[in-house]
Design an enzyme around this catalytic site. Structure first.
Site, PDB file in Angstrom:
ATOM      1  N   GLU A  25      53.323  10.404 -44.830  1.00  0.00           N
ATOM      2  CA  GLU A  25      53.072  10.782 -46.229  1.00  0.00           C
ATOM      3  C   GLU A  25      53.438   9.675 -47.246  1.00  0.00           C
ATOM      4  O   GLU A  25      52.633   9.393 -48.133  1.00  0.00           O
ATOM      5  CB  GLU A  25      53.826  12.074 -46.549  1.00  0.00           C
TER       6      GLU A  25
ATOM      7  N   SER B  44      59.380  15.088 -47.256  1.00  0.00           N
ATOM      8  CA  SER B  44      58.589  15.183 -46.024  1.00  0.00           C
ATOM      9  C   SER B  44      58.031  13.810 -45.665  1.00  0.00           C
ATOM     10  O   SER B  44      57.415  13.161 -46.501  1.00  0.00           O
ATOM     11  CB  SER B  44      57.409  16.127 -46.212  1.00  0.00           C
TER      12      SER B  44
ATOM     13  N   ARG C   4      47.894  16.914 -50.660  1.00  0.00           N
ATOM     14  CA  ARG C   4      48.642  15.634 -50.772  1.00  0.00           C
ATOM     15  C   ARG C   4      47.706  14.424 -50.902  1.00  0.00           C
ATOM     16  O   ARG C   4      47.977  13.347 -50.348  1.00  0.00           O
ATOM     17  CB  ARG C   4      49.556  15.425 -49.555  1.00  0.00           C
TER      18      ARG C   4
HETATM   19  N1  EPU Z   1      60.369  24.072 -38.952  1.00  0.00           N
HETATM   20  C1  EPU Z   1      61.055  23.983 -37.759  1.00  0.00           C
HETATM   21  N2  EPU Z   1      61.970  22.976 -37.630  1.00  0.00           N
HETATM   22  C2  EPU Z   1      62.217  22.096 -38.608  1.00  0.00           C
HETATM   23  C3  EPU Z   1      61.516  22.192 -39.826  1.00  0.00           C
HETATM   24  C4  EPU Z   1      60.574  23.192 -39.974  1.00  0.00           C
HETATM   25  O1  EPU Z   1      60.875  24.756 -36.844  1.00  0.00           O
HETATM   26  O2  EPU Z   1      63.060  21.217 -38.414  1.00  0.00           O
HETATM   27  C5  EPU Z   1      59.366  25.145 -39.133  1.00  0.00           C
HETATM   28  C6  EPU Z   1      59.988  26.337 -39.825  1.00  0.00           C
HETATM   29  O3  EPU Z   1      59.940  27.414 -38.932  1.00  0.00           O
HETATM   30  C7  EPU Z   1      59.093  26.628 -40.998  1.00  0.00           C
HETATM   31  C8  EPU Z   1      57.942  25.655 -40.875  1.00  0.00           C
HETATM   32  O4  EPU Z   1      58.300  24.673 -39.915  1.00  0.00           O
HETATM   33  O5  EPU Z   1      58.598  27.930 -40.907  1.00  0.00           O
HETATM   34  C9  EPU Z   1      57.584  24.965 -42.163  1.00  0.00           C
HETATM   35  O6  EPU Z   1      58.749  24.395 -42.757  1.00  0.00           O
HETATM   36  P1  EPU Z   1      59.036  24.523 -44.350  1.00  0.00           P
HETATM   37  O7  EPU Z   1      58.791  25.891 -44.792  1.00  0.00           O
HETATM   38  O8  EPU Z   1      60.381  23.916 -44.577  1.00  0.00           O
HETATM   39  O9  EPU Z   1      57.933  23.692 -45.054  1.00  0.00           O
HETATM   40  P2  EPU Z   1      57.213  22.337 -44.652  1.00  0.00           P
HETATM   41  O10 EPU Z   1      55.837  22.656 -44.195  1.00  0.00           O
HETATM   42  O11 EPU Z   1      58.084  21.586 -43.746  1.00  0.00           O
HETATM   43  C10 EPU Z   1      56.139  21.793 -46.979  1.00  0.00           C
HETATM   44  C11 EPU Z   1      56.017  20.565 -47.840  1.00  0.00           C
HETATM   45  C12 EPU Z   1      57.296  20.351 -48.633  1.00  0.00           C
HETATM   46  C13 EPU Z   1      57.553  21.588 -49.478  1.00  0.00           C
HETATM   47  C14 EPU Z   1      57.678  22.790 -48.543  1.00  0.00           C
HETATM   48  C15 EPU Z   1      57.849  24.089 -49.279  1.00  0.00           C
HETATM   49  C16 EPU Z   1      54.485  19.074 -46.681  1.00  0.00           C
HETATM   50  C17 EPU Z   1      54.336  17.876 -45.807  1.00  0.00           C
HETATM   51  N3  EPU Z   1      55.734  19.423 -46.994  1.00  0.00           N
HETATM   52  O12 EPU Z   1      57.158  21.522 -46.024  1.00  0.00           O
HETATM   53  O13 EPU Z   1      57.098  19.257 -49.497  1.00  0.00           O
HETATM   54  O14 EPU Z   1      58.731  21.436 -50.247  1.00  0.00           O
HETATM   55  O15 EPU Z   1      56.484  22.920 -47.751  1.00  0.00           O
HETATM   56  O16 EPU Z   1      56.667  24.480 -49.893  1.00  0.00           O
HETATM   57  O17 EPU Z   1      53.485  19.656 -47.085  1.00  0.00           O
HETATM   58  C18 EPU Z   1      57.315  16.907 -49.647  1.00  0.00           C
HETATM   59  O18 EPU Z   1      56.077  16.872 -49.674  1.00  0.00           O
HETATM   60  O19 EPU Z   1      58.018  15.855 -49.721  1.00  0.00           O
HETATM   61  C19 EPU Z   1      57.962  18.180 -49.485  1.00  0.00           C
HETATM   62  C20 EPU Z   1      59.275  18.309 -49.340  1.00  0.00           C
END
Ligand code: EPU
Length: 335
Positions: free
Chosen positions: A330, A235, A164
């Protein structure tokens, strides 16, 4: 080049914050970019260029000059025996470009479907999702360089991409991106490293890019709010990187901790940290935390950027107290 005075930016930021720009320009060609930069620079006031407004927190009226990048066009630029080079102008919608690339037989962007915003904004924060980061498919871009006052081509190295992050975050006022070129192998390979894709497609024969596209759209729709319905910027925090020492310590204390190895460090799921602190679904006045994904802050309607930043501060404080980890925001903030 058209310039509106004291124009509302409500329709131009996905949080839907109702602030105004004292001068709002619409950039429809490269010559508009040259004219805008020259006019804005000579005014000696601050200036900025917005894409789809999907990674912004506008917490005040903007003085100076603001421009909306609206240059359109997408094409197959060239091809080698092994690769397609496709180009889109900065004002194209990212998702429409991804759809166009699949419809025209240039697969490889399908994991990045439905990311809000424009093509020109995509390299700024090196967008990524579902196992693919923009830098993996990036070839080069063209930008107007404020220092040299001319259009320059930047390759992948010049852009200094990381998670990012890019040169455009290091030198925020230097470049105005006008087009981006992507390099896609003709020998398409499904990218299924993301757990939710692995699970669905593990045993599927003759998988097509459109299948991944549809699945990614379905996952995103189930987890992330549609900005047309609920104001948000995806995010809100980065997933923080921590040392192995801190990770081991936290893992002992919180066995459910969600983390991914990242070189000799660990990337923690910020959504999980915020969720554990009890913020998921919380409402504070007219802003809040999305009920299905704690990493997404939302404007339920009529909220302000100031209110949202107050909530973000509370979240940061509580996460720091609980886990000893500092979250970083972000989106780009104007306050
Ligand atoms: N989780 C929770 N509670 C929540 C949300 C998440 O426990 O309320 C845990 C879940 O268990 C999950 C983990 O956190 O296993 C990660 O969550 P998720 O897979 O939804 O992905 P993320 O790390 O939250 C990142 C990117 C997203 C992208 C997704 C999918 C960042 C900051 N965010 O989210 O990007 O779509 O992976 O690859 O890197 C964005 O940058 O705007 C964005 C949406």
């Amino acid at each position: 080049m058209k310039i509106d005075l004291h124009a509302s930016l409500r329709a131009h930021n996905t949080f839907g914050f109702d602030v105004s720009a004292s001068h709002l320009a619409y950039l429809e060609s490269k010559s508009d970019v040259v004219e805008f930069v020259s006019q804005a620079s000579s005014s000696k006031q601050p200036w900025q260029v917005f894409g789809g407004g999907s990674n912004l927190v506008l917490a005040k009226d903007l003085p100076g000059y603001t421009a909306l990048m609206q240059i359109k066009g997408k094409s197959l630029l060239k091809e080698s025996p092994t690769h397609f080079y496709i180009q889109a102008m900065a004002g194209e919608s990212w998702h429409e470009f991804v759809e166009w690339s699949l419809n025209n037989g240039y697969p490889g962007l399908e994991n990045l479907a439905l990311i809000p915003g424009t093509v020109g904004a995509a390299p700024i924060q090196n967008i990524g999702a579902y196992g693919v980061e923009l830098e993996e498919v990036f070839d080069s871009l063209e930008a107007f360089d404020r220092n040299s006052q001319e259009f320059v081509t930047l390759n992948k190295q010049d852009c200094n991409f990381s998670y990012r992050h890019s040169i455009f975050k290091e030198e925020p006022h230097r470049y105005v991106v006008v087009s981006v070129c992507f390099v896609l192998p003709k020998q398409w390979q499904a990218k299924l490293s993301y757990a939710e894709l692995t699970k669905v497609f593990a045993n599927q024969q003759s998988l097509k890019p459109i299948d991944i596209f549809n699945q990614v759209c379905a996952i995103r729709r189930s987890k992330l709010p549609d900005p047309q319905a609920i104001g948000n910027a995806g995010s809100f925090f980065h997933n923080p990187l921590v040392s192995d020492d801190l990770y081991q310590q936290l893992k002992q204390q919180f066995p459910q901790l969600v983390a991914y190895p990242n070189g000799d460090q660990w990337k923690l799921a910020a959504g999980w940290l915020i969720d554990q602190c009890g913020f998921k679904g919380c409402v504070m006045g007219r802003v809040g935390v999305y009920e299905k994904q704690a990493l997404v802050l939302v404007n339920h309607g009529g909220g302000t950027g100031e209110e949202l930043l107050k909530l973000a501060e509370q979240i940061k404080k509580k996460v720091k107290e609980t886990f000893g980890v500092s979250l970083t925001v972000e989106p780009v903030i104007f306050n």
